[in-house]
Design a protein around this motif. Structure first.
Motif, PDB file in Angstrom:
ATOM      1  N   GLY A  20       0.792  -1.225   0.000  1.00 35.45           N
ATOM      2  CA  GLY A  20       0.000   0.000   0.000  1.00 35.45           C
ATOM      3  C   GLY A  20       0.824   1.275   0.000  1.00 35.45           C
ATOM      4  N   ARG A  21       2.147   1.150  -0.064  1.00 36.95           N
ATOM      5  CA  ARG A  21       3.005   2.342  -0.097  1.00 36.95           C
ATOM      6  C   ARG A  21       3.018   2.932  -1.499  1.00 36.95           C
ATOM      7  N   MET A  22       3.103   4.259  -1.562  1.00 41.58           N
ATOM      8  CA  MET A  22       3.128   4.962  -2.841  1.00 41.58           C
ATOM      9  C   MET A  22       4.553   5.335  -3.226  1.00 41.58           C
ATOM     10  N   HIS A  23       4.862   5.198  -4.516  1.00 39.73           N
ATOM     11  CA  HIS A  23       6.188   5.514  -5.026  1.00 39.73           C
ATOM     12  C   HIS A  23       6.061   6.403  -6.262  1.00 39.73           C
ATOM     13  N   ARG A  24       6.840   7.472  -6.302  1.00 40.91           N
ATOM     14  CA  ARG A  24       6.928   8.297  -7.506  1.00 40.91           C
ATOM     15  C   ARG A  24       7.833   7.557  -8.482  1.00 40.91           C
ATOM     16  N   ALA A  25       7.356   7.360  -9.694  1.00 45.06           N
ATOM     17  CA  ALA A  25       8.047   6.459 -10.615  1.00 45.06           C
ATOM     18  C   ALA A  25       8.235   7.082 -11.992  1.00 45.06           C
ATOM     19  N   ARG A  26       9.257   6.585 -12.681  1.00 41.12           N
ATOM     20  CA  ARG A  26       9.463   6.942 -14.079  1.00 41.12           C
ATOM     21  C   ARG A  26       9.761   5.664 -14.854  1.00 41.12           C
ATOM     22  N   LEU A  27       9.611   5.743 -16.177  1.00 43.91           N
ATOM     23  CA  LEU A  27       9.893   4.598 -17.033  1.00 43.91           C
ATOM     24  C   LEU A  27      11.375   4.518 -17.356  1.00 43.91           C
ATOM     25  N   ARG A  28      11.897   3.295 -17.427  1.00 43.43           N
ATOM     26  CA  ARG A  28      13.272   3.106 -17.871  1.00 43.43           C
ATOM     27  C   ARG A  28      13.271   3.014 -19.400  1.00 43.43           C
ATOM     28  N   GLY A  29      13.775   4.055 -20.056  1.00 38.81           N
ATOM     29  CA  GLY A  29      13.840   4.040 -21.514  1.00 38.81           C
ATOM     30  C   GLY A  29      12.464   4.057 -22.154  1.00 38.81           C
ATOM     31  N   LYS A  30      12.395   3.575 -23.388  1.00 39.25           N
ATOM     32  CA  LYS A  30      11.140   3.542 -24.127  1.00 39.25           C
ATOM     33  C   LYS A  30      10.571   2.132 -24.135  1.00 39.25           C
ATOM     34  N   PHE A  31       9.267   2.061 -23.905  1.00 34.80           N
ATOM     35  CA  PHE A  31       8.595   0.764 -23.917  1.00 34.80           C
ATOM     36  C   PHE A  31       7.783   0.633 -25.192  1.00 34.80           C
ATOM     37  N   LYS A  32       7.959  -0.473 -25.875  1.00 36.02           N
ATOM     38  CA  LYS A  32       7.146  -0.754 -27.056  1.00 36.02           C
ATOM     39  C   LYS A  32       5.952  -1.605 -26.651  1.00 36.02           C
ATOM     40  N   GLN A  33       4.766  -1.203 -27.090  1.00 34.57           N
ATOM     41  CA  GLN A  33       3.564  -1.968 -26.808  1.00 34.57           C
ATOM     42  C   GLN A  33       3.354  -2.992 -27.923  1.00 34.57           C
ATOM     43  N   LYS A  34       2.984  -4.190 -27.535  1.00 32.41           N
ATOM     44  CA  LYS A  34       2.754  -5.247 -28.529  1.00 32.41           C
ATOM     45  C   LYS A  34       1.616  -4.847 -29.469  1.00 32.41           C
ATOM     46  N   ASP A  35       1.961  -4.676 -30.748  1.00 28.42           N
ATOM     47  CA  ASP A  35       0.968  -4.388 -31.784  1.00 28.42           C
ATOM     48  C   ASP A  35       0.134  -3.150 -31.506  1.00 28.42           C
ATOM     49  N   ILE A  62      10.435   2.008 -13.325  1.00 30.52           N
ATOM     50  CA  ILE A  62       9.620   0.905 -13.841  1.00 30.52           C
ATOM     51  C   ILE A  62      10.376   0.237 -14.979  1.00 30.52           C
ATOM     52  N   ASN A  63      10.612  -1.057 -14.855  1.00 27.32           N
ATOM     53  CA  ASN A  63      11.366  -1.757 -15.896  1.00 27.32           C
ATOM     54  C   ASN A  63      10.560  -2.831 -16.625  1.00 27.32           C
ATOM     55  N   LYS A  64       9.329  -3.070 -16.186  1.00 25.31           N
ATOM     56  CA  LYS A  64       8.507  -4.070 -16.889  1.00 25.31           C
ATOM     57  C   LYS A  64       7.033  -3.774 -16.673  1.00 25.31           C
ATOM     58  N   ILE A  65       6.263  -3.884 -17.762  1.00 20.66           N
ATOM     59  CA  ILE A  65       4.798  -3.787 -17.695  1.00 20.66           C
ATOM     60  C   ILE A  65       4.238  -5.183 -17.920  1.00 20.66           C
ATOM     61  N   GLU A  66       3.477  -5.690 -16.965  1.00 18.41           N
ATOM     62  CA  GLU A  66       2.880  -7.014 -17.120  1.00 18.41           C
ATOM     63  C   GLU A  66       1.773  -6.970 -18.180  1.00 18.41           C
ATOM     64  N   ASP A  67       1.506  -8.122 -18.786  1.00 14.74           N
ATOM     65  CA  ASP A  67       0.452  -8.192 -19.801  1.00 14.74           C
ATOM     66  C   ASP A  67      -0.877  -7.720 -19.217  1.00 14.74           C
ATOM     67  N   ARG A  68      -1.600  -6.933 -20.001  1.00 17.37           N
ATOM     68  CA  ARG A  68      -2.894  -6.411 -19.558  1.00 17.37           C
ATOM     69  C   ARG A  68      -3.993  -7.450 -19.770  1.00 17.37           C
ATOM     70  N   GLU A  69      -4.910  -7.558 -18.806  1.00 16.06           N
ATOM     71  CA  GLU A  69      -6.082  -8.429 -18.975  1.00 16.06           C
ATOM     72  C   GLU A  69      -7.050  -7.792 -19.969  1.00 16.06           C
ATOM     73  N   ASN A  70      -7.202  -6.478 -19.894  1.00 13.82           N
ATOM     74  CA  ASN A  70      -8.078  -5.738 -20.793  1.00 13.82           C
ATOM     75  C   ASN A  70      -7.750  -4.255 -20.670  1.00 13.82           C
ATOM     76  N   TYR A  71      -8.415  -3.440 -21.470  1.00 10.19           N
ATOM     77  CA  TYR A  71      -8.253  -1.993 -21.355  1.00 10.19           C
ATOM     78  C   TYR A  71      -9.334  -1.297 -22.172  1.00 10.19           C
TER      79      TYR A  71
END
Length: 307
Positions: A20-35, A62-71
């Protein structure tokens, strides 16, 4: 470490870890989204893996985005040929609708429902500002609710001003992650203030000149309502362009058309002007709403996303 993105400003993010702790975060480099060609690589609701930065500041990477169930996704209003993910990993969506001050169009409602259908997200229509209704508008709302109920969408009548329907809305949210969406000015922030009183989200009056809402939510954000209960508030949507749904498959996401899919004379029927079309015949017989059918044709032929 693992967590969930609870706020996105476009460059920095807020991530809640499992404790439940909050963290200020940034992305590591550029992330490519599948398709996906998207303007935002990260969305509220995304589950991520991150590392604490060794900089002396309370920030993580942030170094990894898990697969999304939906969006829920729409066309980007700023970048041509790009899409924008509104929120991800949802249990359900509540589309806040107003029939007055401002009026939500059927085209907008149906575009949202088609997008939710495409990603298997259950949606309920929430008719807000019922305190502004006269008897004629109340009857109109009953007819609209019946039309959508006939094809599988439940609805709720609420008034933030009169506190009508708020308990029912709270019950609907229980134990789920819910997206609240709608045009600017439909009262999302006011409703959220009633659901989570200590938030005190900024609200704004409707513009008298245009009868349109004024943006009060700048960034998407997830709020904790109760145990295992979260709502995602998003900036009001002016237009909702359909993304990644080929014209040939559009009717699959209208439940009333989907159930007649194998009844047309031609397998590749577009339900427009082909002979032996079961959908067109159902519209003629009033078994499919003309309003919904007109929304379908508008999407098929690239109509105005705001209507």
């Amino acid at each position: 470490m693992k967590g969930v993105v609870v706020k996105s400003t476009g460059s920095w993010y807020l991530v809640r870890d499992k404790e439940g702790r909050m963290h200020r975060a940034r992305l590591r480099g550029k992330f490519k989204q599948k398709d996906l060609k998207v303007s935002n690589p990260l969305a509220v609701g995304d589950r991520v893996e991150f590392d604490i930065e060794d900089t002396g500041e309370d920030t993580v990477v942030i170094n990894k985005i898990e697969d999304r169930e939906n969006y829920i996704i729409r066309q980007s209003t700023h970048k041509t040929a790009y899409s924008h993910i509104i929120a991800s990993n949802l249990d359900q969506a509540l589309l806040i609708v107003t029939l007055v001050s401002p009026r939500t169009s059927f085209g907008f409602i149906d575009r949202f429902l088609v997008t939710a259908e495409a990603y298997d997200i259950s949606t309920t229509l929430v008719f807000n500002k019922t305190d502004l209704y006269d008897e004629e508008i109340r009857e109109y709302q009953r007819q609209i609710s019946h039309m959508y109920q006939q094809v599988g969408y439940e609805s709720l009548s609420v008034s933030a001003k009169d506190n009508e329907g708020i308990e029912e809305m709270q019950a609907l949210l229980q134990g789920k992650t819910t997206l609240l969406s709608g045009h600017s000015g439909v009262g999302k922030s006011t409703l959220i203030n009633l659901l989570v009183p200590d938030l005190e989200l900024k609200t704004s009056e409707i513009s008298d000149f245009s009868d349109k809402g004024v943006h009060t939510t700048t960034f998407a954000e997830m709020f904790e309502v109760g145990e295992d209960t979260y709502i995602i508030d998003t900036p009001g949507i002016k237009e909702l362009g359909i993304v990644d749904i080929p014209a040939a498959e559009l009717s699959h996401f209208f439940p009333e058309m989907r159930e007649r899919m194998n009844q047309c004379r031609f397998n590749n029927c577009t339900h427009f002007n082909e002979p032996g079309c079961a959908v067109v015949e159902a519209v003629r017989q009033n078994d499919i709403s003309l309003t919904r059918y007109e929304s379908y044709l508008s999407m098929m032929h690239g109509g105005d996303n705001r209507k």
